[in-house]
Design an enzyme around this catalytic site. Structure first.
Site, mmCIF file in Angstrom:
data_model
loop_
_atom_site.group_PDB
_atom_site.id
_atom_site.type_symbol
_atom_site.label_atom_id
_atom_site.label_comp_id
_atom_site.label_asym_id
_atom_site.label_seq_id
_atom_site.Cartn_x
_atom_site.Cartn_y
_atom_site.Cartn_z
ATOM 1 N N HIS A 272 21.194 53.558 -21.008
ATOM 2 C CA HIS A 272 19.891 54.229 -21.021
ATOM 3 C C HIS A 272 18.855 53.551 -20.104
ATOM 4 O O HIS A 272 18.297 54.222 -19.223
ATOM 5 C CB HIS A 272 19.390 54.375 -22.465
ATOM 6 C CG HIS A 272 17.944 54.680 -22.582
ATOM 7 N ND1 HIS A 272 17.396 55.879 -22.161
ATOM 8 C CD2 HIS A 272 16.890 53.937 -23.023
ATOM 9 C CE1 HIS A 272 16.072 55.859 -22.358
ATOM 10 N NE2 HIS A 272 15.759 54.686 -22.888
ATOM 11 N N ASP B 235 11.363 57.462 -19.025
ATOM 12 C CA ASP B 235 12.019 57.250 -20.333
ATOM 13 C C ASP B 235 12.059 58.568 -21.116
ATOM 14 O O ASP B 235 13.108 58.975 -21.642
ATOM 15 C CB ASP B 235 11.214 56.180 -21.089
ATOM 16 C CG ASP B 235 11.821 55.779 -22.423
ATOM 17 O OD1 ASP B 235 13.050 55.828 -22.570
ATOM 18 O OD2 ASP B 235 11.041 55.379 -23.314
ATOM 19 N N HIS C 211 12.765 47.854 -20.453
ATOM 20 C CA HIS C 211 11.695 48.510 -21.223
ATOM 21 C C HIS C 211 11.927 48.568 -22.728
ATOM 22 O O HIS C 211 10.969 48.650 -23.497
ATOM 23 C CB HIS C 211 11.372 49.916 -20.663
ATOM 24 C CG HIS C 211 12.304 51.004 -21.114
ATOM 25 N ND1 HIS C 211 13.462 51.330 -20.441
ATOM 26 C CD2 HIS C 211 12.249 51.862 -22.157
ATOM 27 C CE1 HIS C 211 14.069 52.327 -21.055
ATOM 28 N NE2 HIS C 211 13.355 52.671 -22.113
ATOM 29 N N ASP C 212 13.179 48.525 -23.176
ATOM 30 C CA ASP C 212 13.444 48.576 -24.627
ATOM 31 C C ASP C 212 13.847 47.222 -25.215
ATOM 32 O O ASP C 212 14.208 47.156 -26.393
ATOM 33 C CB ASP C 212 14.537 49.624 -24.936
ATOM 34 C CG ASP C 212 13.992 51.054 -24.970
ATOM 35 O OD1 ASP C 212 12.836 51.247 -25.402
ATOM 36 O OD2 ASP C 212 14.722 51.988 -24.563
ATOM 37 N N GLU D 207 11.110 46.016 -27.916
ATOM 38 C CA GLU D 207 11.060 46.946 -29.052
ATOM 39 C C GLU D 207 12.358 46.945 -29.874
ATOM 40 O O GLU D 207 12.319 47.043 -31.099
ATOM 41 C CB GLU D 207 10.775 48.365 -28.543
ATOM 42 C CG GLU D 207 10.454 49.345 -29.655
ATOM 43 C CD GLU D 207 9.916 50.659 -29.109
ATOM 44 O OE1 GLU D 207 8.856 50.632 -28.471
ATOM 45 O OE2 GLU D 207 10.567 51.694 -29.325
ATOM 46 N N ASP D 208 13.482 46.830 -29.219
ATOM 47 C CA ASP D 208 14.765 47.086 -29.916
ATOM 48 C C ASP D 208 15.705 45.889 -30.024
ATOM 49 O O ASP D 208 16.805 46.021 -30.566
ATOM 50 C CB ASP D 208 15.512 48.238 -29.212
ATOM 51 C CG ASP D 208 14.785 49.566 -29.377
ATOM 52 O OD1 ASP D 208 14.025 49.706 -30.346
ATOM 53 O OD2 ASP D 208 14.968 50.455 -28.525
HETATM 54 P P1 NDP Z 1 13.358 58.365 -33.365
HETATM 55 O O1 NDP Z 1 12.570 59.612 -33.218
HETATM 56 O O2 NDP Z 1 12.668 57.066 -33.311
HETATM 57 O O3 NDP Z 1 14.611 58.374 -32.352
HETATM 58 C C1 NDP Z 1 14.419 58.844 -31.112
HETATM 59 C C2 NDP Z 1 14.687 57.729 -30.151
HETATM 60 O O4 NDP Z 1 16.069 57.406 -30.174
HETATM 61 C C3 NDP Z 1 14.411 58.118 -28.748
HETATM 62 O O5 NDP Z 1 13.042 57.970 -28.459
HETATM 63 C C4 NDP Z 1 15.272 57.146 -27.997
HETATM 64 O O6 NDP Z 1 14.482 55.959 -27.927
HETATM 65 C C5 NDP Z 1 16.459 56.932 -28.924
HETATM 66 N N1 NDP Z 1 17.705 57.612 -28.581
HETATM 67 C C6 NDP Z 1 18.917 57.080 -28.790
HETATM 68 N N2 NDP Z 1 19.873 57.915 -28.394
HETATM 69 C C7 NDP Z 1 19.274 59.014 -27.915
HETATM 70 C C8 NDP Z 1 19.771 60.224 -27.345
HETATM 71 N N3 NDP Z 1 21.082 60.459 -27.202
HETATM 72 N N4 NDP Z 1 18.879 61.160 -26.967
HETATM 73 C C9 NDP Z 1 17.557 60.942 -27.109
HETATM 74 N N5 NDP Z 1 17.036 59.805 -27.649
HETATM 75 C C10 NDP Z 1 17.892 58.841 -28.033
HETATM 76 O O7 NDP Z 1 14.248 58.515 -34.620
HETATM 77 P P2 NDP Z 1 14.365 57.678 -35.894
HETATM 78 O O8 NDP Z 1 15.746 57.906 -36.377
HETATM 79 O O9 NDP Z 1 13.928 56.276 -35.728
HETATM 80 O O10 NDP Z 1 13.337 58.518 -36.821
HETATM 81 C C11 NDP Z 1 11.958 58.377 -36.771
HETATM 82 C C12 NDP Z 1 11.152 59.693 -36.765
HETATM 83 O O11 NDP Z 1 11.980 60.844 -36.810
HETATM 84 C C13 NDP Z 1 10.208 59.819 -37.935
HETATM 85 O O12 NDP Z 1 8.892 59.481 -37.520
HETATM 86 C C14 NDP Z 1 10.235 61.292 -38.328
HETATM 87 O O13 NDP Z 1 9.043 61.948 -37.895
HETATM 88 C C15 NDP Z 1 11.347 61.876 -37.562
HETATM 89 N N6 NDP Z 1 12.345 62.495 -38.441
HETATM 90 C C16 NDP Z 1 12.520 63.841 -38.405
HETATM 91 C C17 NDP Z 1 13.476 64.460 -39.180
HETATM 92 C C18 NDP Z 1 13.679 65.937 -39.076
HETATM 93 O O14 NDP Z 1 14.705 66.439 -39.514
HETATM 94 N N7 NDP Z 1 12.765 66.690 -38.500
HETATM 95 C C19 NDP Z 1 14.342 63.686 -40.086
HETATM 96 C C20 NDP Z 1 14.098 62.267 -40.036
HETATM 97 C C21 NDP Z 1 13.136 61.729 -39.239
HETATM 98 P P3 NDP Z 1 14.621 54.794 -26.828
HETATM 99 O O15 NDP Z 1 14.338 55.340 -25.501
HETATM 100 O O16 NDP Z 1 13.582 53.811 -27.312
HETATM 101 O O17 NDP Z 1 16.007 54.297 -27.023
HETATM 102 ZN ZN ZN Z 2 13.907 54.034 -23.704
#
Ligand code: NDP
Ligand code: ZN
Length: 180
Positions: A36, A123, A62-63, A66-67
């Site tokens: 990523h 991103d 960048h991550d 945070e991660d």
């Molecule tokens: P996140 O929304 O934090 O997860 C999204 C992040 O996952 C992305 O920003 C990216 O971050 C990373 N990521 C990893 N793999 C992928 C991929 N294949 N495609 C896109 N992004 C990817 O999810 P969380 O599980 O931490 O949940 C937190 C939030 O989700 C809560 O605030 C809630 O609002 C919402 N939620 C919604 C639900 C629903 O059904 N509507 C259910 C549960 C939660 P990066 O670039 O940093 O890696």
């Molecule tokens: Zn990212």
């Protein structure tokens, strides 16, 4: 010998690969996490025509804060103030609840530096594009759509710095409007 810029970029790739070594993306294949940040940096270079080494190095990193267990001081010591500043601008405050962190990304976006805006936009472009072609295994279509809308809200505050990145993001939005 590589140029100093190339050597620094390779050092960042190695550093991030070690930090993210045990992590996987949320897609079906569980792609290694490092793919990523590499994709984000490549998007900046190939789509955004970004040549600034600090921006490309920060995109690779960048991550990490945070991660992973990476600290701001550790980045500063190894990659310097400018790169670290960009990374920290792209780093959520993990002491806050998830919903608040998402809200703050939208609020903070317009106030970021031009360099950090481009990294954040790349991103979001990569994450939204992966929702269209290779979404997280566990996410319902409704959850994907919700994430897609939020990503657009963040990017609304990041536009106007790099016309090539902006134009590419429009194409992703159009594809998203067809899917969701
Ligand atoms: P996140 O929304 O934090 O997860 C999204 C992040 O996952 C992305 O920003 C990216 O971050 C990373 N990521 C990893 N793999 C992928 C991929 N294949 N495609 C896109 N992004 C990817 O999810 P969380 O599980 O931490 O949940 C937190 C939030 O989700 C809560 O605030 C809630 O609002 C919402 N939620 C919604 C639900 C629903 O059904 N509507 C259910 C549960 C939660 P990066 O670039 O940093 O890696
Ligand atoms: Zn990212």
């Amino acid at each position: 010998f590589p140029s100093p810029a190339t050597a620094e970029l390779l050092a960042a790739v190695k550093f991030a690969a070690e930090k993210h070594a045990d992590q996987r993306r949320k897609n079906q294949a569980g792609t290694p996490y490092i793919n990523h940040p590499i994709e984000v940096a490549e998007h900046l270079a190939q789509v955004g025509n970004v040549t600034d080494t600090s921006i490309l190095v920060a995109a690779i990193l960048h991550d990490t804060v945070e991660d992973t267990d990476t600290s701001e001081a550790e980045l500063c010591e190894r990659f310097g103030d400018e790169v670290t500043g960009f990374v920290m601008e792209c780093t959520d405050d993990k002491s806050l609840p998830k919903a608040e962190r998402k809200r703050l990304q939208v609020v903070h976006a317009p106030n970021m530096t031009a360099g950090a805006k481009q990294i954040k936009l790349a991103d979001k472009a990569c994450n939204l594009r992966s929702l269209l072609i290779d979404p997280p295994l566990a996410w319902s279509t409704e959850r994907q759509a919700e994430y897609f809308r939020w990503g657009q809200d963040v990017v609304a505050g990041l536009r106007g710095v790099n016309a090539d990145l902006d134009a590419d993001f429009e194409i992703i939005i159009e594809a998203g409007q067809k899917k969701f």
